[in-house]
Write an enzyme that holds these catalytic residues in place. Structure first.
Site, PDB file in Angstrom:
ATOM      1  N   TYR A   1       1.140  -1.100  -0.039  1.00 26.90           N
ATOM      2  CA  TYR A   1      -0.039  -0.055  -0.086  1.00 26.90           C
ATOM      3  C   TYR A   1       0.933   1.417  -0.051  1.00 26.90           C
ATOM      4  O   TYR A   1       0.267   2.222  -0.240  1.00 26.90           O
ATOM      5  CB  TYR A   1      -0.941  -0.101   1.288  1.00 26.90           C
ATOM      6  CG  TYR A   1      -1.838  -0.960   1.268  1.00 26.90           C
ATOM      7  CD1 TYR A   1      -2.034  -2.017   0.259  1.00 26.90           C
ATOM      8  CD2 TYR A   1      -2.785  -1.047   2.564  1.00 26.90           C
ATOM      9  CE1 TYR A   1      -3.225  -2.884   0.335  1.00 26.90           C
ATOM     10  CE2 TYR A   1      -3.882  -2.248   2.592  1.00 26.90           C
ATOM     11  CZ  TYR A   1      -4.091  -3.113   1.369  1.00 26.90           C
ATOM     12  OH  TYR A   1      -4.634  -4.126   1.394  1.00 26.90           O
TER      13      TYR A   1
ATOM     14  N   TRP B   1       2.790 -10.062  -0.402  1.00 23.23           N
ATOM     15  CA  TRP B   1       2.268  -9.643  -2.009  1.00 23.23           C
ATOM     16  C   TRP B   1       2.811 -10.812  -2.755  1.00 23.23           C
ATOM     17  O   TRP B   1       3.464 -11.545  -2.459  1.00 23.23           O
ATOM     18  CB  TRP B   1       3.019  -8.154  -2.426  1.00 23.23           C
ATOM     19  CG  TRP B   1       2.849  -8.021  -3.744  1.00 23.23           C
ATOM     20  CD1 TRP B   1       3.410  -7.643  -5.014  1.00 23.23           C
ATOM     21  CD2 TRP B   1       1.202  -7.751  -4.205  1.00 23.23           C
ATOM     22  NE1 TRP B   1       2.661  -7.649  -5.858  1.00 23.23           N
ATOM     23  CE2 TRP B   1       1.341  -7.523  -5.518  1.00 23.23           C
ATOM     24  CE3 TRP B   1       0.103  -7.903  -3.881  1.00 23.23           C
ATOM     25  CZ2 TRP B   1       0.267  -7.168  -6.438  1.00 23.23           C
ATOM     26  CZ3 TRP B   1      -1.088  -7.644  -4.579  1.00 23.23           C
ATOM     27  CH2 TRP B   1      -1.106  -7.308  -5.974  1.00 23.23           C
TER      28      TRP B   1
ATOM     29  N   TYR C   1     -13.235  -8.154   3.508  1.00 22.05           N
ATOM     30  CA  TYR C   1     -12.500  -6.714   2.914  1.00 22.05           C
ATOM     31  C   TYR C   1     -13.713  -6.024   2.007  1.00 22.05           C
ATOM     32  O   TYR C   1     -14.931  -6.666   1.741  1.00 22.05           O
ATOM     33  CB  TYR C   1     -11.389  -7.098   2.163  1.00 22.05           C
ATOM     34  CG  TYR C   1     -11.339  -8.036   0.969  1.00 22.05           C
ATOM     35  CD1 TYR C   1     -10.806  -9.250   1.018  1.00 22.05           C
ATOM     36  CD2 TYR C   1     -11.931  -7.359  -0.004  1.00 22.05           C
ATOM     37  CE1 TYR C   1     -10.957  -9.897  -0.174  1.00 22.05           C
ATOM     38  CE2 TYR C   1     -12.067  -8.110  -1.450  1.00 22.05           C
ATOM     39  CZ  TYR C   1     -11.251  -9.549  -1.429  1.00 22.05           C
ATOM     40  OH  TYR C   1     -11.350 -10.321  -2.496  1.00 22.05           O
TER      41      TYR C   1
ATOM     42  N   LEU D   1     -18.103  -2.131   2.536  1.00 18.41           N
ATOM     43  CA  LEU D   1     -18.765  -1.012   1.858  1.00 18.41           C
ATOM     44  C   LEU D   1     -18.799  -0.846   0.378  1.00 18.41           C
ATOM     45  O   LEU D   1     -19.312   0.031  -0.023  1.00 18.41           O
ATOM     46  CB  LEU D   1     -18.090   0.247   2.311  1.00 18.41           C
ATOM     47  CG  LEU D   1     -17.998   0.710   3.844  1.00 18.41           C
ATOM     48  CD1 LEU D   1     -17.390   1.884   4.281  1.00 18.41           C
ATOM     49  CD2 LEU D   1     -19.375   0.532   4.775  1.00 18.41           C
TER      50      LEU D   1
ATOM     51  N   SER E   1     -11.274   4.177   5.279  1.00 21.96           N
ATOM     52  CA  SER E   1     -11.580   5.769   5.134  1.00 21.96           C
ATOM     53  C   SER E   1     -10.446   6.438   5.818  1.00 21.96           C
ATOM     54  O   SER E   1      -9.838   5.996   6.811  1.00 21.96           O
ATOM     55  CB  SER E   1     -12.855   5.902   6.099  1.00 21.96           C
ATOM     56  OG  SER E   1     -13.150   7.269   5.774  1.00 21.96           O
TER      57      SER E   1
ATOM     58  N   LYS F   1     -15.184   8.149  12.150  1.00 19.76           N
ATOM     59  CA  LYS F   1     -15.948   7.912  13.390  1.00 19.76           C
ATOM     60  C   LYS F   1     -17.531   7.276  12.909  1.00 19.76           C
ATOM     61  O   LYS F   1     -17.650   6.317  13.816  1.00 19.76           O
ATOM     62  CB  LYS F   1     -16.321   9.315  13.800  1.00 19.76           C
ATOM     63  CG  LYS F   1     -15.311  10.016  14.844  1.00 19.76           C
ATOM     64  CD  LYS F   1     -16.018  11.179  15.227  1.00 19.76           C
ATOM     65  CE  LYS F   1     -14.818  12.116  15.853  1.00 19.76           C
ATOM     66  NZ  LYS F   1     -14.829  13.715  15.594  1.00 19.76           N
TER      67      LYS F   1
ATOM     68  N   ASN G   1     -17.945   5.265  10.980  1.00 21.80           N
ATOM     69  CA  ASN G   1     -18.070   3.615  10.766  1.00 21.80           C
ATOM     70  C   ASN G   1     -17.602   2.775  12.119  1.00 21.80           C
ATOM     71  O   ASN G   1     -17.648   1.441  11.854  1.00 21.80           O
ATOM     72  CB  ASN G   1     -16.825   3.186   9.547  1.00 21.80           C
ATOM     73  CG  ASN G   1     -17.191   3.866   8.336  1.00 21.80           C
ATOM     74  OD1 ASN G   1     -18.162   4.160   8.180  1.00 21.80           O
ATOM     75  ND2 ASN G   1     -15.923   3.805   7.470  1.00 21.80           N
TER      76      ASN G   1
HETATM   77  P1  A2P Z   1     -13.024   7.886   2.244  1.00 29.10           P
HETATM   78  O1  A2P Z   1     -11.774   7.408   2.502  1.00 29.10           O
HETATM   79  O2  A2P Z   1     -13.036   9.177   1.388  1.00 29.10           O
HETATM   80  O3  A2P Z   1     -13.906   7.725   3.256  1.00 29.10           O
HETATM   81  P2  A2P Z   1     -14.258  -0.348   1.489  1.00 29.10           P
HETATM   82  O4  A2P Z   1     -13.855  -0.229   2.828  1.00 29.10           O
HETATM   83  O5  A2P Z   1     -15.589  -1.257   1.020  1.00 29.10           O
HETATM   84  O6  A2P Z   1     -13.197  -0.701   0.267  1.00 29.10           O
HETATM   85  O7  A2P Z   1     -14.768   0.991   1.024  1.00 29.10           O
HETATM   86  C1  A2P Z   1     -13.978   2.338   0.980  1.00 29.10           C
HETATM   87  C2  A2P Z   1     -14.491   3.413   0.055  1.00 29.10           C
HETATM   88  O8  A2P Z   1     -15.795   3.841   1.053  1.00 29.10           O
HETATM   89  C3  A2P Z   1     -13.597   4.834   0.134  1.00 29.10           C
HETATM   90  O9  A2P Z   1     -13.658   5.243  -1.219  1.00 29.10           O
HETATM   91  C4  A2P Z   1     -13.990   5.327   1.389  1.00 29.10           C
HETATM   92  O10 A2P Z   1     -13.592   6.719   1.036  1.00 29.10           O
HETATM   93  C5  A2P Z   1     -15.636   5.191   1.289  1.00 29.10           C
HETATM   94  N1  A2P Z   1     -16.062   5.374   2.561  1.00 29.10           N
HETATM   95  C6  A2P Z   1     -15.781   4.849   3.806  1.00 29.10           C
HETATM   96  N2  A2P Z   1     -16.584   5.060   4.759  1.00 29.10           N
HETATM   97  C7  A2P Z   1     -17.766   5.573   4.254  1.00 29.10           C
HETATM   98  C8  A2P Z   1     -18.964   5.995   4.812  1.00 29.10           C
HETATM   99  N3  A2P Z   1     -19.262   5.921   6.029  1.00 29.10           N
HETATM  100  N4  A2P Z   1     -19.855   6.180   4.026  1.00 29.10           N
HETATM  101  C9  A2P Z   1     -19.678   6.390   2.568  1.00 29.10           C
HETATM  102  N5  A2P Z   1     -18.352   6.118   1.885  1.00 29.10           N
HETATM  103  C10 A2P Z   1     -17.357   5.750   2.878  1.00 29.10           C
END
Ligand code: A2P
Length: 285
Positions: free
Chosen positions: A58, A89, A178, A181, A233, A240, A242
């Site tokens: 990453y 990796w 993983y 969201l 995020s 917060k 989440n």
């Molecule tokens: P960001 O970092 O700007 O919050 P996943 O965990 O399923 O891979 O999803 C990650 C994506 O979802 C990232 O683009 C993140 O962006 C966004 N994300 C994370 N938390 C939320 C939330 N509570 N509501 C909407 N989008 C979110």
């Protein structure tokens, strides 16, 4: 399972435990400002996250390590309060390469140990220091391996993994989901032909009922099934948000209605590597 913001670890059969929510830290390096990973990890620890999910590839594992070490130095947490998961990796699957690669992670983090070390993806690339090896014609340089059994699992309301979950529950195996969201939808490696998970009508209407967001409902759904989630995020408000998933619960009927959203759609389909001889995602799990 009575999980709270302060106590949300799932016991593992070896006597260790894993916090049911972790902060995901993958963010496209070209689109991510230096330091935002560190700030996010520090903030997540302040909010109460005890689990951080990262990887050497990453390219921000140094920031993750700095954040954890600074929080330890501040006295906010002890090393044993934090569960860190690192990843091997695809260029380092050969047994003799595993340890040196893990040592790279430890050196980058400047920590003595990781709590979990998993295989990043179930298809190997040509061993070496090139993360994404290609030949002079631009073809991927693949490599043979046998790693399907140790692959981690995508899981969310559109891909509920019922069969795999039943198998794992019968054998006391904890699943880490993983992309809980629905990912950041990078079309290079994600199937974006479906509308975004977080726009789902049911998730949003349940969110309204509980004064929560669709994201919180999606996370709570997995948590109530005993599945560990690692939402990524780097946004303070969403980090917060989440974590605020321990102060409400979905009824049995609501759980069933979310389960019924399942479309058996794998979002992280990695189609760019679908010609790999060990491409695993046409198989049923
Ligand atoms: P960001 O970092 O700007 O919050 P996943 O965990 O399923 O891979 O999803 C990650 C994506 O979802 C990232 O683009 C993140 O962006 C966004 N994300 C994370 N938390 C939320 C939330 N509570 N509501 C909407 N989008 C979110």
């Amino acid at each position: 399972m009575d999980l709270t913001a302060a106590n949300h670890r799932i016991p593992l059969s070896d006597g260790n435990s894993i916090p049911i929510i972790g902060l995901g830290t993958y963010s496209e390096p070209k689109l991510t400002s230096k330091g935002s990973c560190k700030t996010s990890v520090k903030m997540a620890i302040d909010v109460g996250y005890q689990h951080i999910d990262g990887a050497y590839i990453y390219r921000n594992e140094d920031e993750v390590g700095e954040a954890i070490r600074e929080k330890i130095a501040e006295g906010r947490v002890k090393r044993e309060d934090i569960f860190y998961c690192g990843k091997l990796w695809a260029t380092h699957f050969e047994p003799e390469r595993v340890r040196p690669y893990l040592e790279k992670t430890l050196k980058t983090l400047q920590l003595d140990y990781v709590d979990l070390y998993i295989i990043e993806m179930p298809m190997a690339f040509k061993p070496g220091d090139e993360f994404y090896p290609k030949d002079k014609y631009g073809n991927w340089l693949y490599h043979n391996s046998n790693l399907c059994a140790t692959w981690e699992v995508e899981c969310h309301p559109y891909f509920t993994q019922r069969k795999l979950l039943e198998f794992c529950q019968q054998h006391d195996i904890v699943i880490v989901a993983y992309s809980p969201l629905g990912t950041a939808r990078n079309p290079l490696w994600v199937n974006v032909s479906f509308p975004p998970l977080l726009n789902d009508e049911l998730l949003n209407s349940l969110g309204e009922k509980y004064n929560k967001t669709a994201a919180q409902v999606a996370l709570r759904f997995n948590i109530q099934r005993g599945i560990v989630v690692i939402p990524k995020s780097f946004n303070p408000k969403r980090i917060k948000e989440n974590f605020q998933v321990f102060d409400f619960s979905l009824t049995e009927e609501e759980m069933k209605s979310i389960e019924a959203l399942n479309k058996d759609v794998r979002l992280v389909d990695l189609l760019l590597w679908s010609d790999h001889p060990e491409y695993p995602f046409y198989d049923e799990y």
